[in-house]
Design an enzyme around this catalytic site. Structure first.
Site, PDB file in Angstrom:
ATOM      1  CB  VAL A 191     -22.150 -52.335  52.000  1.00  0.00           C
ATOM      2  CG1 VAL A 191     -22.568 -52.489  53.449  1.00  0.00           C
ATOM      3  CG2 VAL A 191     -21.157 -51.205  51.841  1.00  0.00           C
ATOM      4  CB  SER A 192     -23.602 -54.580  47.201  1.00  0.00           C
ATOM      5  OG  SER A 192     -23.616 -55.871  47.748  1.00  0.00           O
ATOM      6  CB  THR A 193     -24.394 -49.868  46.322  1.00  0.00           C
ATOM      7  OG1 THR A 193     -25.293 -49.763  47.429  1.00  0.00           O
ATOM      8  CG2 THR A 193     -24.867 -50.955  45.377  1.00  0.00           C
TER       9      THR A 193
END
Length: 192
Positions: free
Chosen positions: A16-18
């Site tokens: 996931v990015s964040t």
């Protein structure tokens, strides 16, 4: 293990990015698809240092498979995808994306699709290289200087070359006089 021969492992990679996002949904999908171990990462796709992906790739052996839920979880660009797939292939392993069924190197059809993708990426690189080269040639024809601007003015170059030819100053003396490195004067001296 979904039809894989015994001794061949399926590894999952979830990203996931964040920090606010969770990999739980991806992990669940990967486990249902047969992943025995899932490498989890919170990192932007643009980030080049993805430690868990590196661990996943190092864990792969002959006959193993790396599984992701979607291609964008694995790679940030076509070039990045092709490089990662090359690393997987060199390990003797396969790759599958659950959402992108055409991206499956464990089947002949998937290998064909990824080979075509690789060929298109190579063709695109060649087009860019050719356009860049043609642009440089046109700029040179118009008299545009390519590269860094010279540190010495034409007058300073003339003075330095004259002093070098006549032997009235050393490279070090000229570098101090014109406030440039000795390497700059040395390059002039190589043209004499």
């Amino acid at each position: 293990m979904l039809g894989y021969a015994s001794g061949m492992a399926i590894f999952g990679y979830a990203r996931v990015s964040t920090d606010g996002q969770s990999v739980d949904a991806q992990v669940k999908q990967l486990r249902v698809a047969g992943a025995e171990k899932v490498f989890r990462e919170t990192a932007s796709g643009a980030k080049t240092d993805r430690r868990e992906l590196a661990h996943a790739l190092k864990s792969l052996g002959e006959g193993d498979t790396l599984l992701v839920t979607r291609l964008d979880r694995l790679a940030r660009s076509t070039r990045d995808l092709l490089n990662t797939l090359d690393t997987i292939a060199k390990a003797g392993a396969g790759f599958r994306s659950l959402s992108d069924t055409w991206a499956d190197t464990t089947t002949p059809h998937g290998r064909l699709m990824l080979t075509v993708l690789g060929g298109l990426a190579e063709f695109e690189r060649e087009l860019i290289r050719a356009r860049t080269s043609e642009g440089r040639a046109r700029a040179k024809e118009r008299g545009q200087h390519m590269g860094r601007p010279s540190k010495l003015t034409p007058h300073q170059k003339h003075e330095a070359l004259k002093a070098l030819v006549e032997g009235t100053a050393s490279q070090a003396d000229l570098a101090r006089r014109f406030n440039v490195s000795q390497a700059t004067i040395s390059r002039l001296d190589s043209h004499v």
